[in-house]
Write a protein that holds these residues in place. Structure first.
Motif, PDB file in Angstrom:
ATOM      1  N   ASN B  21       0.480 -79.908 -15.943  1.00  0.00           N
ATOM      2  CA  ASN B  21      -1.148 -79.907 -15.439  1.00  0.00           C
ATOM      3  C   ASN B  21      -1.689 -77.904 -15.772  1.00  0.00           C
ATOM      4  OD1 ASN B  21      -3.854 -79.631 -14.187  1.00  0.00           O
ATOM      5  ND2 ASN B  21      -2.845 -80.891 -12.351  1.00  0.00           N
ATOM      6  N   GLY B  22      -0.820 -77.692 -15.689  1.00  0.00           N
ATOM      7  CA  GLY B  22      -0.783 -75.408 -16.129  1.00  0.00           C
ATOM      8  C   GLY B  22      -1.276 -75.618 -17.419  1.00  0.00           C
ATOM      9  N   PHE B  23      -0.499 -75.847 -17.969  1.00  0.00           N
ATOM     10  CA  PHE B  23      -1.008 -75.538 -19.218  1.00  0.00           C
ATOM     11  C   PHE B  23      -1.935 -76.259 -19.770  1.00  0.00           C
ATOM     12  CE2 PHE B  23       1.229 -77.688 -22.516  1.00  0.00           C
ATOM     13  CZ  PHE B  23       2.543 -78.246 -21.504  1.00  0.00           C
ATOM     14  N   HIS B  24      -1.870 -77.492 -19.914  1.00  0.00           N
ATOM     15  CA  HIS B  24      -2.601 -78.592 -20.193  1.00  0.00           C
ATOM     16  C   HIS B  24      -4.570 -78.500 -19.666  1.00  0.00           C
ATOM     17  CE1 HIS B  24      -4.536 -82.110 -21.138  1.00  0.00           C
ATOM     18  NE2 HIS B  24      -4.462 -82.521 -22.192  1.00  0.00           N
ATOM     19  N   ASP B  25      -4.532 -78.599 -18.058  1.00  0.00           N
ATOM     20  CA  ASP B  25      -5.914 -78.474 -17.875  1.00  0.00           C
ATOM     21  C   ASP B  25      -6.631 -77.006 -17.916  1.00  0.00           C
ATOM     22  OD1 ASP B  25      -5.852 -80.966 -17.509  1.00  0.00           O
ATOM     23  OD2 ASP B  25      -6.166 -80.687 -15.533  1.00  0.00           O
ATOM     24  N   ASP B 191      -6.437 -78.310  -8.710  1.00  0.00           N
ATOM     25  CA  ASP B 191      -4.931 -79.733  -9.316  1.00  0.00           C
ATOM     26  C   ASP B 191      -4.471 -79.480  -8.782  1.00  0.00           C
ATOM     27  OD1 ASP B 191      -6.931 -80.246 -11.424  1.00  0.00           O
ATOM     28  OD2 ASP B 191      -5.862 -79.103 -12.670  1.00  0.00           O
ATOM     29  N   ALA B 192      -3.736 -78.215  -8.012  1.00  0.00           N
ATOM     30  CA  ALA B 192      -2.131 -77.829  -7.344  1.00  0.00           C
ATOM     31  C   ALA B 192      -2.274 -79.222  -5.787  1.00  0.00           C
ATOM     32  CB  ALA B 192      -2.148 -76.734  -7.009  1.00  0.00           C
ATOM     33  N   SER B 223       4.604 -75.812  -5.564  1.00  0.00           N
ATOM     34  CA  SER B 223       2.829 -76.649  -6.662  1.00  0.00           C
ATOM     35  C   SER B 223       2.350 -75.140  -7.183  1.00  0.00           C
ATOM     36  CB  SER B 223       2.104 -77.242  -5.416  1.00  0.00           C
ATOM     37  OG  SER B 223       3.233 -78.406  -4.619  1.00  0.00           O
ATOM     38  N   ALA B 224       2.147 -74.267  -5.755  1.00  0.00           N
ATOM     39  CA  ALA B 224       1.024 -73.088  -6.379  1.00  0.00           C
ATOM     40  C   ALA B 224       2.009 -72.558  -7.650  1.00  0.00           C
ATOM     41  CB  ALA B 224       0.713 -73.054  -5.319  1.00  0.00           C
ATOM     42  N   ALA B 225       3.176 -72.006  -7.262  1.00  0.00           N
ATOM     43  CA  ALA B 225       4.257 -71.485  -8.280  1.00  0.00           C
ATOM     44  C   ALA B 225       4.346 -72.194  -9.837  1.00  0.00           C
ATOM     45  CB  ALA B 225       5.423 -71.168  -7.298  1.00  0.00           C
ATOM     46  N   ALA B 226       4.509 -73.627  -9.421  1.00  0.00           N
ATOM     47  CA  ALA B 226       4.128 -73.951 -11.206  1.00  0.00           C
ATOM     48  C   ALA B 226       3.104 -74.385 -11.429  1.00  0.00           C
ATOM     49  CB  ALA B 226       5.031 -75.978 -10.175  1.00  0.00           C
ATOM     50  N   ILE B 227       2.195 -74.353 -11.034  1.00  0.00           N
ATOM     51  CA  ILE B 227       0.860 -74.873 -11.825  1.00  0.00           C
ATOM     52  C   ILE B 227       0.559 -73.329 -12.721  1.00  0.00           C
ATOM     53  CG2 ILE B 227      -1.188 -73.880  -9.683  1.00  0.00           C
ATOM     54  CD1 ILE B 227      -2.475 -76.563 -11.565  1.00  0.00           C
TER      55      ILE B 227
END
Lengths: 79, 367
Positions: B21-25, B191-192, B223-227
Motif C-alpha cells: 500500500n505504501g509503495f503503490h498508493d 490508509d494505514a 501498521s504505521a511503520a510498514a506503510i
C-alpha cells in the motif's frame, strides 16, 4: 434509500467541508502569491504605501492558510 | 497452537499488504510534487514516509469501519482475513506492474469480501456497509476531488493570472511542500488504518480482542511503520503515470490537486468513510488539468485508470475467494495458509526475477 445507506448528512458535510477547505485554502494561497508579487513590483516603483498594503494582504492570506492547515490537523487529532 | 500460527501469518501478511500500500498508493501522494520540480524525489519520498508514519497515529475511525462495517465479524476467521489479504496484495502487484494507480483500499475490501463469501456465503457481507461506506463514496470521492481541484485552479488563474510566471511558479512550488506534506499526513491517517482494521478483525476473530474493540497500540505502530517503509521504497511506475502521463502539470495545478486531495481525504476520514486516496488524488489531477483545458487531460490514460478502479473490487474478491478455496483444501489448520503464503512468495519472486532480468523497473531519472 441511498440517503440512509450513505448517512446522507455526513456525506453532505464531507462535500461541503472539502469544497470550503480545498477552494478556500487555494484562494488564500493565491492571494498570498499575488500580494508578494505586487509588493515586489510596487516597491520597485517606489510606492511604499501600496506595497505595504499588498504585503499585509499577503501576510493575512498566509495566516489564513496556516490556520486552515492547523485546523485540519486538529480536527484529525480529535477524531 | 494452529490458531496462533494462522494469526501470526495473518499479521505478517497484513503488514506486507501495508508495505505494498505504501509503495503503490503513496506514489500518488508525491507524484505531483516530483513532476513539477517542487521537491527532489528523495526528499519528497523521505518526507512522505515520515508524515505517513505520523498520520497513522492521528485517527482510528476508518479502521473501525473496515473492521466492523463491511463484513460480519462474527463469521470471520483468521483464514478468511488471510485469503482476503492475499487477494489485495496480488491485485496491488498486478496493477503496479502495469503502472496503474488502482485503489489499495478497494483491493483490501474486495479481497476480504471475496474470501468471506467463499467461506460463509453472501450472509457474511454487510451489504449496507459495503454500499454506503465503500461503493457510493468510491464514486463520489474522485468526482468531488475533480470538482474541488477544477474550481481551485480556476480561482488560481483568476487571482494570479496577470502576475510574473516565475513568481507564481516559485510560490506554488513552495506551497506544494506544505500541500504535499498535508496530503501525506492525510494519507497516513486514512490508509494505514485499513491495515489496522484488518489486523484488529483477525484478532477479534481469533478471540484475542473483544468485538468492536479499537486497534491496540502495537497494531497502530506496526501498521504505521510498514506503510512508511513501503512509501520510502517508492513506486516509480505509478509516480510516472500520475505525475506526467495524465496531464503535463504546472506547479499551480500540482498545488490545486494536492490541496483538493488533502481536503477530501481529511474530511472523509473525519466522517469515517474509507475512501481511496488513489481515486481522490487522480481525480484531483484530472480536475486540475481539465479545468485549464479539457483536452489537456490524456483521457486514454485516465480511461485505463478508471477501468482498473472498476475492476479492483471484483478482481481482488475473486483472488481472495480463490486463496481461501486453496487454503481450505488443506483443512482448517495452519497448513493451508502456510502453503498459500509459500506459493504467493514464489510467484512474486518469479515475477520480480523476470522483470529484473529484462532490466531495472526503476527509471533512470527517478533518482
Amino acid at each position: 434509500m441511498i440517503a440512509t445507506l450513505v448517512e446522507g448528512q455526513a456525506l453532505l458535510e464531507t462535500v461541503v467541508a472539502s469544497l470550503v477547505a480545498g477552494v478556500g485554502v487555494t484562494l488564500a494561497f493565491s492571494i498570498a502569491i499575488w500580494g508578494f508579487g505586487r509588493f515586489a513590483d510596487l516597491s520597485r516603483n517606489e510606492r511604499p504605501a501600496a506595497a505595504g498594503a499588498a504585503a499585509a494582504a499577503a501576510g493575512l492570506a498566509l495566516l489564513g492558510v496556516t490556520a486552515a492547515v492547523v485546523a485540519g490537523i486538529v480536527v484529525m487529532a480529535h477524531k | 497452537m494452529s490458531a496462533d500460527v494462522i494469526l501470526v501469518i495473518v499479521v505478517a501478511t497484513a503488514l506486507a499488504f501495508d508495505f505494498t500500500n505504501g509503495f503503490h498508493d503513496t506514489a500518488n501522494v508525491v507524484a505531483t510534487s516530483i513532476s513539477t520540480g517542487a521537491a527532489r524525489p528523495s526528499v519528497a519520498i523521505g518526507a512522505a514516509s515520515l508524515l505517513n508514519f505520523l498520520g497513522a497515529f492521528i485517527s482510528i475511525s476508518v479502521a473501525a469501519t473496515v473492521a466492523n462495517d463491511v463484513v460480519n465479524s462474527e463469521v470471520i476467521t483468521p483464514t478468511i482475513v488471510f485469503a482476503g489479504l492475499i487477494g489485495a496484495i496480488a491485485w496491488n502487484l498486478i496493477t503496479w506492474s502495469f503502472g496503474l494507480p488502482s485503489s489499495s483500499s478497494h483491493a483490501l475490501i474486495g479481497g476480504v469480501v471475496g474470501s468471506a463469501v467463499a467461506a460463509a456465503g453472501f450472509n457474511a457481507v454487510l451489504a449496507d456497509g459495503l454500499v454506503g461506506k465503500v461503493l457510493i463514496p468510491a464514486i463520489i470521492a474522485p468526482v468531488l476531488a475533480f470538482g474541488v481541484a477544477g474550481l481551485s485552479i480556476g480561482v488560481v488563474y483568476r487571482v494570479v493570472g496577470k502576475q510574473r510566471p516565475g513568481t507564481v511558479s516559485r510560490g506554488f512550488k513552495y506551497g506544494q511542500i506544505v500541500s504535499g506534506g498535508l496530503l501525506a499526513l492525510a494519507h497516513g491517517t486514512n490508509d494505514a488504518q485499513k491495515t489496522m482494521g484488518v489486523i484488529t478483525l483477525a484478532l477479534i476473530a481469533n478471540g484475542s480482542l473483544a468485538a468492536n474493540a479499537d486497534p491496540p497500540l502495537w497494531v497502530i505502530a506496526s501498521s504505521a511503520a510498514a506503510i512508511a517503509l513501503g512509501t520510502y521504497s517508492g513506486g516509480w511506475r505509478i509516480i510516472k503515470t500520475t505525475g506526467t502521463r495524465i496531464i503535463k502539470m504546472d506547479p499551480a495545478q500540482g498545488f490545486s490537486s494536492q490541496g483538493a486531495g488533502a481536503a477530501v481525504i481529511l474530511a472523509s476520514t473525519h466522517f469515517g468513510f474509507p475512501l481511496s486516496t488513489t481515486h481522490v488524488i487522480n481525480g484531483g489531477v484530472m480536475g486540475a488539468g481539465a479545468a485549464k483545458r479539457f483536452s489537456a487531460v490524456r483521457w486514454g490514460v485516465a480511461g485505463n485508470i478508471v477501468f482498473a478502479w472498476v475492476l479492483t473490487l471484483p478482481a481482488a474478491a475473486l483472488i481472495g475467494a480463490l486463496a481461501y478455496g486453496v487454503s481450505r483444501i488443506f483443512g482448517t489448520g495452519a497448513l493451508g495458509p502456510v502453503l498459500v503464503t509459500l506459493m504467493s512468495l514464489s510467484l512474486i519472486f518469479a515475477v520480480f526475477a523476470r522483470r529484473f532480468q529484462r532490466g531495472s523497473p526503476v527509471p533512470a531519472s527517478s533518482g
